[in-house]
Design a protein around this motif. Structure first.
Motif, PDB file in Angstrom:
ATOM      1  N   VAL A 164      34.223  44.743  13.301  1.00 43.09           N
ATOM      2  CA  VAL A 164      33.068  44.961  12.415  1.00 43.09           C
ATOM      3  C   VAL A 164      32.872  43.752  11.510  1.00 43.09           C
ATOM      4  CG1 VAL A 164      32.165  46.377  10.530  1.00 43.09           C
ATOM      5  CG2 VAL A 164      33.288  47.475  12.483  1.00 43.09           C
ATOM      6  N   ILE A 165      33.960  43.257  10.949  1.00 45.48           N
ATOM      7  CA  ILE A 165      33.886  42.091  10.061  1.00 45.48           C
ATOM      8  C   ILE A 165      33.353  40.872  10.811  1.00 45.48           C
ATOM      9  CG2 ILE A 165      35.298  40.429   8.770  1.00 45.48           C
ATOM     10  CD1 ILE A 165      37.040  42.840   7.908  1.00 45.48           C
ATOM     11  N   GLN A 166      33.888  40.619  12.006  1.00 42.84           N
ATOM     12  CA  GLN A 166      33.439  39.458  12.790  1.00 42.84           C
ATOM     13  C   GLN A 166      31.972  39.588  13.194  1.00 42.84           C
ATOM     14  OE1 GLN A 166      36.107  37.803  15.860  1.00 42.84           O
ATOM     15  NE2 GLN A 166      37.636  39.264  15.138  1.00 42.84           N
ATOM     16  N   ASN A 167      31.545  40.790  13.558  1.00 43.85           N
ATOM     17  CA  ASN A 167      30.144  40.982  13.945  1.00 43.85           C
ATOM     18  C   ASN A 167      29.206  40.710  12.780  1.00 43.85           C
ATOM     19  OD1 ASN A 167      30.825  41.711  16.573  1.00 43.85           O
ATOM     20  ND2 ASN A 167      30.910  43.902  16.097  1.00 43.85           N
ATOM     21  N   LEU A 168      29.588  41.137  11.578  1.00 47.36           N
ATOM     22  CA  LEU A 168      28.743  40.913  10.400  1.00 47.36           C
ATOM     23  C   LEU A 168      28.776  39.456   9.961  1.00 47.36           C
ATOM     24  CD1 LEU A 168      29.513  44.136   8.328  1.00 47.36           C
ATOM     25  CD2 LEU A 168      27.418  43.587   9.590  1.00 47.36           C
ATOM     26  N   GLU A 169      29.874  38.782  10.189  1.00 46.22           N
ATOM     27  CA  GLU A 169      29.943  37.343   9.889  1.00 46.22           C
ATOM     28  C   GLU A 169      29.002  36.563  10.800  1.00 46.22           C
ATOM     29  OE1 GLU A 169      34.529  36.853   8.202  1.00 46.22           O
ATOM     30  OE2 GLU A 169      34.128  36.682  10.356  1.00 46.22           O
ATOM     31  N   ALA A 170      28.854  37.027  12.030  1.00 47.60           N
ATOM     32  CA  ALA A 170      27.981  36.333  12.986  1.00 47.60           C
ATOM     33  C   ALA A 170      26.516  36.729  12.817  1.00 47.60           C
ATOM     34  CB  ALA A 170      28.429  36.644  14.418  1.00 47.60           C
ATOM     35  N   ASP A 171      26.271  37.996  12.388  1.00 48.05           N
ATOM     36  CA  ASP A 171      24.900  38.496  12.272  1.00 48.05           C
ATOM     37  C   ASP A 171      24.859  39.523  11.151  1.00 48.05           C
ATOM     38  OD1 ASP A 171      22.410  39.650  12.486  1.00 48.05           O
ATOM     39  OD2 ASP A 171      22.582  40.189  14.603  1.00 48.05           O
ATOM     40  N   SER A 172      24.195  39.197  10.075  1.00 44.57           N
ATOM     41  CA  SER A 172      24.189  40.050   8.896  1.00 44.57           C
ATOM     42  C   SER A 172      23.638  41.447   9.180  1.00 44.57           C
ATOM     43  CB  SER A 172      23.358  39.409   7.774  1.00 44.57           C
ATOM     44  OG  SER A 172      23.264  40.264   6.657  1.00 44.57           O
ATOM     45  N   THR A 173      22.678  41.558  10.103  1.00 44.49           N
ATOM     46  CA  THR A 173      22.043  42.854  10.386  1.00 44.49           C
ATOM     47  C   THR A 173      22.491  43.434  11.726  1.00 44.49           C
ATOM     48  OG1 THR A 173      20.117  41.751  11.356  1.00 44.49           O
ATOM     49  CG2 THR A 173      20.033  42.266   8.993  1.00 44.49           C
ATOM     50  N   TYR A 174      23.670  43.048  12.164  1.00 42.56           N
ATOM     51  CA  TYR A 174      24.177  43.460  13.478  1.00 42.56           C
ATOM     52  C   TYR A 174      24.078  44.975  13.670  1.00 42.56           C
ATOM     53  CZ  TYR A 174      27.458  43.864  17.419  1.00 42.56           C
ATOM     54  OH  TYR A 174      28.030  44.141  18.641  1.00 42.56           O
TER      55      TYR A 174
END
Length: 307
Positions: free
Chosen positions: A271-281
């Motif tokens: 979850v953390i990595q996905n939000l780091e890559a895309d704020s609105t993931y």
């Protein structure tokens, strides 16, 4: 937060009065299920050694969960020596017995538990906004018991760690599924202080400090208190969650916790990595989750032609 054990009900249903005051009379010796009138068995599982019972206590609907606690190594010798054995079958070198343990060694909501057919639903971000969010917003399940914990009106003695920061803080306490005796079944829940984040769907990069704080301080606390390192933990969020106030699960890798499968659990590190890559993931990403046949949300998806 819920369950536990062979002849032991873990948590009685809360009345409205309990939700207001948070605490019950700890000195009372009356069993909360002594007057339970059994209506039906909702579900039982021989493999997991549990049974879910629907009944009534003083005309109030109740669900009682009985679940066998793990065997403890420090009592095994006495269990084997002092128990009464009744032979059921003997065949060559194989025998099966019914074991009756000494008394002192007996380990001290309704639709949710009724066995139902289950379907996987794929929810887009648009589906969440148009179908799921209006549905959950219209439900009447109270979060007062969560607020009681956060405000120390209930279960304050069970909190093992707290960061009081209103934006990135949380409380960490054992889940009722864990008897706190065996580390193989370790299970704790981190509940955030802020009240504006319902689930995974609400998360953006703004919440990264909150999530990283939970992971770091949660893992540090568990290492210090229970000597279990981060490499032996499964840290995840549910989607959909059982209640809509963001919380994070910390379980031992050795424990096959309910809801830890890929169709519902999302590792916090991912979850953390996905939000780091895309704020609105998680605002836009399609998420798949199981729904039971009697779930009202499943009907919404069917009516919308999504199934």
């Amino acid at each position: 937060m819920a369950e536990n054990e062979n002849g032991r009900a873990t948590k009685r249903p809360k009345s409205e009065a309990d939700n207001e005051t948070g605490d019950t009379d700890e000195k009372s010796t009356e069993s909360p299920v002594a007057n339970l009138v059994v209506t039906r068995i909702l579900r039982e599982c021989a493999r997991e050694k549990n049974v879910f019972i629907h009944g009534k206590v003083k005309d109030q609907d109740a669900v009682v969960i009985l679940e066998k606690t793990p065997f403890r190594q420090d009592t095994l010798s006495e269990l084997l020596k002092a128990s009464e054995l009744k032979l059921e079958m003997k065949n060559d070198v194989y025998s099966t017995f019914q074991l009756h343990a000494p008394a002192h060694l007996n380990e001290k909501h309704i639709k949710k538990y009724l066995h139902q057919e289950v379907f996987l639903v794929e929810e887009s971000g648009e589906d969440y906004r148009n179908l799921t969010l209006p549905y959950i917003s219209g439900q009447s399940f109270s979060l007062q018991w969560v607020y009681n914990i956060l405000e120390k009106k209930a279960e304050a003695d069970r909190i093992v760690f707290e960061d009081p920061d209103p934006k990135t803080g949380f409380v960490l306490l054992p889940d009722f599924k864990w008897d706190q005796k065996q580390l193989q079944d370790l299970y704790l829940i981190a509940i955030i202080h802020r009240r504006d984040v319902k689930s995974l769907r609400d998360l953006t990069s703004e919440h990264l400090p909150l999530l990283t704080n939970i992971r770091r301080k949660g893992e540090d606390t568990i290492l210090q208190k229970y000597s279990v390192s981060a490499s032996k933990l499964r840290v995840y969020l549910h989607y959909q969650p059982s209640y809509y106030h963001l919380h994070v699960h910390f379980t031992s890798l050795e424990y096959n916790a309910p809801g830890c499968g890929v169709e519902r659990a999302h590792l916090l590190s991912d979850v953390i990595q996905n939000l780091e890559a895309d704020s609105t993931y998680y605002h836009n990403r399609s998420l798949t989750f199981p729904l039971r046949a009697d779930d009202g949300l499943l009907l919404r998806f069917r009516e919308a032609g999504k199934l």
